[in-house]
Design a protein around this motif. Structure first.
Motif, PDB file in Angstrom:
ATOM      1  N   ASN A   1     -15.213   4.650  -3.964  1.00 47.47           N
ATOM      2  CA  ASN A   1     -14.711   6.103  -4.029  1.00 47.47           C
ATOM      3  C   ASN A   1     -13.567   5.870  -4.538  1.00 47.47           C
ATOM      4  O   ASN A   1     -12.627   4.938  -4.131  1.00 47.47           O
ATOM      5  N   VAL A   2     -12.967   6.859  -5.552  1.00 51.75           N
ATOM      6  CA  VAL A   2     -11.813   6.903  -6.156  1.00 51.75           C
ATOM      7  C   VAL A   2     -11.053   7.943  -5.647  1.00 51.75           C
ATOM      8  O   VAL A   2     -11.591   9.264  -5.877  1.00 51.75           O
ATOM      9  N   GLY A   3      -9.803   7.956  -5.326  1.00 52.70           N
ATOM     10  CA  GLY A   3      -8.872   9.167  -5.148  1.00 52.70           C
ATOM     11  C   GLY A   3      -7.451   8.843  -5.816  1.00 52.70           C
ATOM     12  O   GLY A   3      -7.184   7.842  -6.046  1.00 52.70           O
ATOM     13  N   MET A   4      -6.707   9.799  -5.775  1.00 55.10           N
ATOM     14  CA  MET A   4      -5.278   9.867  -6.130  1.00 55.10           C
ATOM     15  C   MET A   4      -4.386  10.305  -5.024  1.00 55.10           C
ATOM     16  O   MET A   4      -4.777  11.342  -4.170  1.00 55.10           O
ATOM     17  N   GLN A  45       6.547  17.607 -10.079  1.00 55.04           N
ATOM     18  CA  GLN A  45       5.286  16.677 -10.302  1.00 55.04           C
ATOM     19  C   GLN A  45       5.843  15.329  -9.588  1.00 55.04           C
ATOM     20  O   GLN A  45       6.460  14.528 -10.276  1.00 55.04           O
ATOM     21  N   PRO A  46       5.412  15.092  -8.652  1.00 55.83           N
ATOM     22  CA  PRO A  46       5.373  13.856  -8.031  1.00 55.83           C
ATOM     23  C   PRO A  46       4.414  12.608  -8.719  1.00 55.83           C
ATOM     24  O   PRO A  46       3.809  13.206  -9.548  1.00 55.83           O
ATOM     25  N   THR A  47       4.714  11.383  -8.327  1.00 54.56           N
ATOM     26  CA  THR A  47       4.224  10.448  -8.991  1.00 54.56           C
ATOM     27  C   THR A  47       2.874  10.024  -8.229  1.00 54.56           C
ATOM     28  O   THR A  47       2.672  10.483  -6.945  1.00 54.56           O
ATOM     29  N   THR A  48       1.939   9.420  -8.979  1.00 52.95           N
ATOM     30  CA  THR A  48       0.730   9.268  -7.833  1.00 52.95           C
ATOM     31  C   THR A  48       0.397   7.605  -8.128  1.00 52.95           C
ATOM     32  O   THR A  48       0.727   6.961  -8.718  1.00 52.95           O
ATOM     33  N   ILE A  49      -0.585   7.146  -7.052  1.00 48.99           N
ATOM     34  CA  ILE A  49      -1.194   5.946  -7.195  1.00 48.99           C
ATOM     35  C   ILE A  49      -2.715   6.092  -7.041  1.00 48.99           C
ATOM     36  O   ILE A  49      -3.199   7.177  -6.286  1.00 48.99           O
ATOM     37  N   GLU A  50      -3.472   5.459  -7.704  1.00 48.02           N
ATOM     38  CA  GLU A  50      -4.865   5.730  -7.538  1.00 48.02           C
ATOM     39  C   GLU A  50      -5.517   4.783  -6.595  1.00 48.02           C
ATOM     40  O   GLU A  50      -5.118   3.454  -6.738  1.00 48.02           O
ATOM     41  N   ILE A  51      -6.312   5.448  -5.638  1.00 47.55           N
ATOM     42  CA  ILE A  51      -6.773   4.316  -4.707  1.00 47.55           C
ATOM     43  C   ILE A  51      -8.217   4.103  -4.808  1.00 47.55           C
ATOM     44  O   ILE A  51      -9.070   5.207  -4.895  1.00 47.55           O
ATOM     45  N   LEU A  52      -8.832   2.836  -4.853  1.00 49.64           N
ATOM     46  CA  LEU A  52     -10.269   2.691  -4.660  1.00 49.64           C
ATOM     47  C   LEU A  52     -10.617   2.293  -3.147  1.00 49.64           C
ATOM     48  O   LEU A  52      -9.909   1.290  -2.699  1.00 49.64           O
ATOM     49  N   ASP A  53     -11.900   2.897  -2.800  1.00 48.45           N
ATOM     50  CA  ASP A  53     -12.217   2.551  -1.433  1.00 48.45           C
ATOM     51  C   ASP A  53     -13.367   1.771  -1.889  1.00 48.45           C
ATOM     52  O   ASP A  53     -14.616   2.028  -2.028  1.00 48.45           O
ATOM     53  N   ILE A  54     -13.237   0.427  -1.771  1.00 49.28           N
ATOM     54  CA  ILE A  54     -14.163  -0.565  -2.002  1.00 49.28           C
ATOM     55  C   ILE A  54     -15.082  -0.962  -0.791  1.00 49.28           C
ATOM     56  O   ILE A  54     -14.551  -1.313   0.237  1.00 49.28           O
ATOM     57  N   ALA A  55     -16.329  -1.093  -1.128  1.00 49.85           N
ATOM     58  CA  ALA A  55     -17.371  -1.040  -0.127  1.00 49.85           C
ATOM     59  C   ALA A  55     -17.199  -2.333   0.735  1.00 49.85           C
ATOM     60  O   ALA A  55     -16.422  -3.318   0.150  1.00 49.85           O
ATOM     61  N   GLY A  56     -17.389  -2.554   2.063  1.00 47.20           N
ATOM     62  CA  GLY A  56     -17.194  -3.411   3.006  1.00 47.20           C
ATOM     63  C   GLY A  56     -17.610  -5.027   2.721  1.00 47.20           C
ATOM     64  O   GLY A  56     -18.795  -5.083   2.288  1.00 47.20           O
ATOM     65  N   LEU A  57     -16.760  -5.943   2.476  1.00 45.38           N
ATOM     66  CA  LEU A  57     -17.451  -7.198   2.015  1.00 45.38           C
ATOM     67  C   LEU A  57     -18.102  -7.728   3.343  1.00 45.38           C
ATOM     68  O   LEU A  57     -17.495  -7.722   4.519  1.00 45.38           O
ATOM     69  N   ILE A  58     -18.698  -8.842   3.120  1.00 40.62           N
ATOM     70  CA  ILE A  58     -19.213  -9.782   4.169  1.00 40.62           C
ATOM     71  C   ILE A  58     -19.183 -11.169   3.904  1.00 40.62           C
ATOM     72  O   ILE A  58     -19.168 -11.570   2.577  1.00 40.62           O
TER      73      ILE A  58
END
Length: 365
Positions: A40-43, A64-77
């Motif tokens: 999932n990708v969000g700002m 206009q604030p600055t932003t960071i892109e966040i990736l929710d990467i699936a759970g590793l096992i």
């Protein structure tokens, strides 16, 4: 500059709950492994009180604030490096990010299943570390094969590359992350070129219950002791509290909720500060009637390159930068007042931008 951070961890440690709270993107957060298959990708809007204060003074048409892109990467096992649980796909997602936010579970809750049956953040971290190291060793081995073939001709430069590659391999085989290796200035390029997973800067987020969000608990104490030797930041956040905050509509409601919880600020603020520190980042501002805006640059950036973050033409045709220190702007109340007080600096190409500078660039293309 476009920044990207990836949230990683074992299944069911609170990654997606935290992601939802940070981005309000409403990703699937479920009580079973692999609820997230594709990232999932969000700002995230980076909170900055200085931007708010400048906006109050200037009263621009937009902020206009600055932003960071966040990736929710699936759970590793365990076994991800060998493809278990779609591991190869998930590890490829990690390769894309600038920094890793590693979430470890530091709370008991019988209603939330732990993939390994018990809560042990040190063990969980070691599982992820091992999988990332194994994948990096695979990457280094493949690269060394190519380097050894090229070095057969005996050219000194190619032989040197093999020596560097072997040094990196030995370091990883000792169970140490690539970010901790000591290389000479003329050797670092190969490490960067390999794009190793364990070379990425890392922030550990201990996901705790609300009772432990300020002072931690036995899980966080053990975890912090375990990572004390690592060059990494550790913060405590309750993903559930952040989720509750994200549901509130107004700033007043959020402040009231924080007061009731005995907290001074949302966890997202701590997370963003930690990410900036991790990535060696600072913020400068532009402030005018049309727009007050925050810009992200790396520590040590000179004025022309800072201007280039706005537009490449600003850097190409850079003439000078008019610089006001944030404290002077706030104290005196306006750009005009700063000029009249003789507090505006006129800087050239060698000026190193500092955190909080309010800047106006003169250029000619």
């Amino acid at each position: 500059m476009a920044l990207k951070c990836g949230i990683v961890g074992l299944p069911n440690v609170g990654k997606s709950t935290l992601f939802n709270a940070l981005t309000s993107a409403k990703a699937l957060a479920a009580n079973y492994p692999f609820a997230t298959k594709d990232p999932n990708v969000g700002m995230i809007t980076v909170p900055d009180e200085r931007l708010d204060k400048l906006s109050d003074l200037v009263n621009p048409l937009r902020v206009q604030p600055t932003t960071i892109e966040i990736l929710d990467i699936a759970g590793l096992i365990k076994g991800a490096s060998q493809g278990e649980g779609l591991g190869n796909q998930f590890l490829a997602n990690i390769r894309e990010v600038d920094a890793i936010i590693h979430v470890v579970r530091c709370f008991e809750n019988e209603n939330v299943v732990h993939v390994d049956g018990s809560v042990n953040p040190v063990r969980d971290k070691e599982i992820i570390d091992t999988e990332l190291l194994l994948k990096d060793l695979e990457t280094v081995e493949k690269r060394l094969e190519k380097l050894r073939k090229a070095a057969k001709a005996g050219e000194r430069e190619e032989v040197k590359k093999v020596e560097i590659g072997e040094k990196i391999k030995v370091h990883l085989e000792a169970g140490k992350s690539a970010r901790s290796i000591q290389l000479e200035d003329d050797e670092i390029w190969l490490l960067k070129d390999m794009m190793l997973l364990t070379a990425k800067p890392i922030l550990f987020v201990c996901n705790v219950d609300e009772d432990a969000v300020e002072n931690g608990n036995e899980f966080t104490e053990d975890f912090m002791e375990n990572v004390a030797h690592e060059d990494a930041e550790v913060i405590l956040i309750s993903a559930d509290i952040e989720a509750d905050i994200a549901e509130l509509e107004s700033q007043e409601e959020r402040l009231e909720f924080l007061n009731e919880m005995g907290l001074s600020e949302p966890g997202v603020n701590k997370l963003m500060r930690a990410c900036y520190k991790l990535l060696n980042l600072i913020t400068y501002f532009t402030a005018g009637e049309k727009e007050v805006r925050a810009w992200t640059i790396r520590v040590g950036t000179k004025a022309p390159q800072a201007a280039g973050v706005i537009h490449t033409d600003f850097e190409k045709g850079f003439i000078r930068a008019e610089v006001i220190k944030y404290r002077d702007f706030v104290t005196l109340g306006s750009e005009q007042a700063v000029k009249e007080a003789g507090k505006m600096g006129v800087e050239g190409k060698e000026y190193v931008v500092t955190d909080g500078d309010v800047m106006h660039f003169r250029f000619n293309v």
